[in-house]
Design an enzyme around this catalytic site. Structure first.
Site, mmCIF file in Angstrom:
data_model
loop_
_atom_site.group_PDB
_atom_site.id
_atom_site.type_symbol
_atom_site.label_atom_id
_atom_site.label_comp_id
_atom_site.label_asym_id
_atom_site.label_seq_id
_atom_site.Cartn_x
_atom_site.Cartn_y
_atom_site.Cartn_z
ATOM 1 N N ASP A 38 12.563 -58.920 48.104
ATOM 2 C CA ASP A 38 13.303 -58.674 46.867
ATOM 3 C C ASP A 38 13.208 -57.197 46.494
ATOM 4 O OD1 ASP A 38 14.466 -58.801 44.408
ATOM 5 O OD2 ASP A 38 13.238 -60.452 43.669
ATOM 6 N N ASP A 39 14.335 -56.482 46.481
ATOM 7 C CA ASP A 39 14.358 -55.058 46.097
ATOM 8 C C ASP A 39 13.754 -54.138 47.157
ATOM 9 O OD1 ASP A 39 15.454 -55.591 43.598
ATOM 10 O OD2 ASP A 39 13.664 -55.056 42.451
ATOM 11 N N CYS A 74 20.083 -58.797 42.480
ATOM 12 C CA CYS A 74 19.476 -60.013 43.034
ATOM 13 C C CYS A 74 20.439 -61.194 43.133
ATOM 14 C CB CYS A 74 18.284 -60.468 42.209
ATOM 15 S SG CYS A 74 16.947 -59.282 42.118
ATOM 16 N N ASP A 309 17.377 -58.356 49.495
ATOM 17 C CA ASP A 309 18.602 -58.668 48.745
ATOM 18 C C ASP A 309 19.327 -57.435 48.223
ATOM 19 O OD1 ASP A 309 16.720 -58.045 46.817
ATOM 20 O OD2 ASP A 309 17.041 -59.831 45.603
ATOM 21 N N ASN A 310 18.617 -56.331 48.080
ATOM 22 C CA ASN A 310 19.258 -55.057 47.727
ATOM 23 C C ASN A 310 18.250 -53.945 47.957
ATOM 24 O OD1 ASN A 310 18.900 -56.607 44.682
ATOM 25 N ND2 ASN A 310 17.718 -54.731 45.015
#
Ligand SMILES: *[C@@H]1O[C@H](CO)[C@@H](O)[C@H](O)[C@H]1NC(C)=O
Ligand SMILES: *[C@@H]1O[C@H](CO)[C@@H](O)[C@H](O)[C@H]1NC(C)=O
Ligand SMILES: *[C@@H]1O[C@H](CO)[C@@H](O)[C@H](O)[C@H]1NC(C)=O
Ligand SMILES: *[C@@H]1O[C@H](CO)[C@@H](O)[C@H](O)[C@H]1NC(C)=O
Ligand SMILES: *[C@@H]1O[C@H](CO)[C@@H](O)[C@H](O)[C@H]1NC(C)=O
Ligand SMILES: *[C@@H]1O[C@H](CO)[C@@H](O)[C@H](O)[C@H]1NC(C)=O
Ligand SMILES: *[C@@H]1O[C@H](CO)[C@@H](O)[C@H](O)[C@H]1NC(C)=O
Ligand SMILES: *[C@@H]1O[C@H](CO)[C@@H](O)[C@H](O)[C@H]1NC(C)=O
Ligand SMILES: *[C@@H]1O[C@H](CO)[C@@H](O)[C@H](O)[C@H]1NC(C)=O
Ligand SMILES: *[C@@H]1O[C@H](CO)[C@@H](O)[C@H](O)[C@H]1NC(C)=O
Ligand SMILES: *[C@@H]1O[C@H](CO)[C@@H](O)[C@H](O)[C@H]1NC(C)=O
Ligand SMILES: *[C@@H]1O[C@H](CO)[C@@H](O)[C@H](O)[C@H]1NC(C)=O
Length: 535
Positions: A38-39, A74, A309-310
């Site tokens: 995540d991130d 997200c 996700d990013n």
């Protein structure tokens, strides 16, 4: 009677042969693991702390240097991963229920069509999920933690957004509360342990798909105790776009204060270091899963994907910390894959996106993307060395809808409505008019980005990433007019594309046809609304 008996014997023999054939065939099909962080950025060295992951997945397979997400936030990004669709087709536009994040509308329209659901119902896979799903998962208006999304045989879903301690999991629909004792509750380790349990106790007669979705390295950046003093001299990289004013960029960036306050710089350096510390537990998780597969003799028949996700930024263009921007730091992600037919130590520059993960994983399982409504395409031929750069796609779409409509940010009430994610010095990371769509092109002859904003300046940003990898100079006003028109045309087509039409040739593909009549005529998303009101 003898005839009945012999018939019965024949029938039973035929049945045993048939079913063992089917089982053998199912059994031989590859297993698939997807580790989703995540991130996690790639441009600021986000994979540096992940030495074991690089060795066990990247060096054992392929690393993509041009992997992007369809939306740098997200929930929209996770929805793109699960559905294989661009945001304008899955309708998850922000992290709230109103923006369809885990909403009842999403559950009715999209959730049963995700690639894991197809793997389970049409490809005979057993499926396991552990970790963060969509940010509003578990909300009472979305069915609470009792809701187990279709497609999963074994479900360990984190309620709501990222946490490391003091959280609730849904274990196949039953709430399990966790406190803050490292040896029992540290979420990255809990996900690792549950993944190992699944590998131990799953059925051996079906291939499996396992998705492990860590909150790390998302805030609140709580490292495991043994890692809390690591990287204590590490700071965010001072790249050419660090702490500079993006003066030729869109409104929100022009509002940022340069140089940043010392407290912002201190904050972002701390954040950077803590993010890396949390990744050391992710690295352990990957190692444990790979080791367990190896011990069980299943590693050679298992594909393992590792991605995010990013991306993320810490100080670029004087924005302290966040994602949500169109620049490389936020839309680019790491992507590494190992698997049965993937040669080790490969690097690919070909353009892939998170909407391709579903089609690729279904392709591995023997299910064609043509049978789905997905917008992405399978990159299995690239991984297996069956695809060269002159016949691969050249562009993808990025869509983002800014947050902050009609609300004021509690940190900065004086700024009035329209902005969100503000820091104490009232530098804001988002605004409702930070709403844009981009074409990101990577072709043998071009590395370009073309973006349009839905704001009251109809702002455009264009970057030649070959000449300007840090995106310091917006060339919207100086680029060749013909390229600009073609990119605009291509953007309009992609914003209204669906399925196969999202996979059509891009501007730098020799098969591309420019039809000026289509300019400004057919768009389905935000920018169309703006043009209608300004006409
Ligand atoms: C990863 O490996 C590099 C090169 O061997 C080394 O310099 C670095 O300290 C390692 N990082 C970690 C977190 O172990
Ligand atoms: C939410 O999803 C539903 C079903 O796809 C769609 O009709 C609706 O317009 C979406 N809402 C938003 C705000 O996009
Ligand atoms: C977890 O909750 C307990 C009890 O409310 C609190 O004392 C503790 O600080 C929390 N820990 C973390 C890491 O959130
Ligand atoms: C994970 O499992 C190991 C080995 O059984 C155990 O030592 C550890 O405490 C567990 N961690 C968590 C967070 O459950
Ligand atoms: C950084 O951590 C190391 C041990 O990992 C320790 O020896 C050193 O004193 C620490 N430095 C600072 C400035 O905290
Ligand atoms: C901020 O940091 C810079 C460089 O470290 C220093 O020169 C300056 O005096 C600091 N400003 C304040 C207000 O503390
Ligand atoms: C991949 O390359 C690294 C560095 O060149 C080498 O050490 C390693 O053995 C290679 N791995 C494989 C599986 O070929
Ligand atoms: C999927 O459809 C495309 C375009 O119609 C076609 O070129 C391709 O061969 C099809 N693939 C499969 C596996 O059927
Ligand atoms: C690339 O692949 C296409 C289609 O598979 C083929 O026609 C072409 O000759 C290949 N080009 C190169 C340079 O290998
Ligand atoms: C999310 O999108 C919905 C639908 O457009 C909107 O009502 C809501 O205000 C948005 N949320 C935020 C935080 O901007
Ligand atoms: C963006 O929204 C803010 C807040 O409403 C407003 O002050 C600003 O003028 C807008 N900028 C553009 C370019 O639309
Ligand atoms: C981008 O920059 C490269 C290297 O400077 C140059 O060769 C190319 O023509 C530029 N492309 C465009 C579209 O301006």
């Amino acid at each position: 009677s003898p005839t009945l008996l012999s018939c019965l014997l024949i029938c039973v023999t035929v049945w045993i042969n048939l079913s063992s054939g089917v089982f053998a065939k199912l059994h031989r099909r590859p297993n698939i693991v997807l580790v989703l962080t995540d991130d996690l950025d790639i441009t600021m060295g986000g994979v540096s702390p992940l030495n074991k992951t690089k060795k066990l997945i990247g060096d054992a397979g392929i690393s993509f240097t041009n992997a992007f997400v369809a939306s740098p936030l997200c929930c929209p990004s996770r929805a793109s991963i699960l559905t294989g669709k661009y945001p304008h087709n899955h309708h998850v536009i922000n992290n709230t229920l109103e923006g369809n994040c885990s909403s009842k509308a999403w559950q009715k329209s999209e959730e049963a069509q995700t690639f894991p659901a197809l793997l389970k119902s049409f490809a005979g896979y057993q499926t396991f999920f552990a970790g963060k799903y969509l940010n509003q998962y578990g909300h009472s208006e979305a069915g609470g933690v009792e809701h187990v999304p279709p497609g999963w045989n074994y479900w360990v879903g984190l309620e709501k957004n990222s946490k490391y301690y003091n959280y609730t999991l849904s274990l196949n629909g039953k709430a399990q509360k966790h406190g803050a004792d490292y040896s029992k509750d540290y979420l990255t380790d809990v996900l690792a342990n549950m993944s190992l349990d699944f590998l131990q106790y799953k059925s051996n007669y079906q291939p499996f798909f396992m998705m492990v979705s860590t909150p790390a390295p998302h805030s609140p950046w709580t490292a495991a105790p043994q890692y809390q003093d690591r990287f204590n001299t590490t700071k965010a990289p001072r790249d050419p776009n660090f702490n500079v004013h993006g003066k030729d960029k869109h409104w929100l960036i022009r509002q940022a204060k340069t140089p940043m306050s010392n407290s912002s710089v201190q904050f972002l350096d701390d954040a950077f270091r803590k993010r890396w510390q949390t990744l050391l537990s992710v690295d352990d998780l990957v190692e444990k899963i790979v080791e367990r597969l190896e011990v069980r003799g299943e590693l050679d028949n298992t594909y393992i994907f590792f991605t995010s996700d990013n991306g993320y930024h810490t100080g670029q263009f004087s924005l302290p910390v966040d994602k949500r921007q169109l620049y490389e730091f936020d839309i680019r992600v790491p992507l590494m894959v190992r698997g049965p037919n993937i040669k080790p130590n490969q690097t690919s520059q070909m353009l892939v996106a998170n909407v391709d993960l579903g089609p690729t994983i279904l392709d591995i399982a023997g299910y064609s993307v043509n049978k789905t409504q997905m917008d992405g395409m399978s990159f299995l031929p690239i991984m297996e060395g069956r695809m060269n750069s002159s016949s691969w796609r050249t562009d993808i779409l990025v869509e983002y809808e800014g947050e902050g409509r009609n609300v004021s940010d509690p940190a900065c009430p004086l700024l009035g409505p329209g902005v969100s994610e503000c820091f104490p010095d009232c530098v804001c990371e988002d605004s409702y008019n930070n709403t844009y769509a981009c074409v990101r092109t990577v072709a043998p002859s071009a590395n370009l980005q073309y973006c349009e904003f839905d704001d009251n300046e109809v702002f455009a940003e264009v970057y030649n990433v070959t000449a300007d990898p840090y995106q310091l100079t917006n060339i919207a006003k100086t680029i060749d007019q013909e390229i600009l028109e073609k990119m605009n045309h291509r953007l309009m087509l992609l914003q209204s594309c669906s399925g196969q039409s999202c996979r059509t040739p891009g501007v730098y593909d020799p098969r591309y046809k420019f039809d000026p009549r289509q300019m400004f005529s057919s768009h389905s998303w935000k920018l169309s609304r703006l043009r209608q009101t300004t006409k």
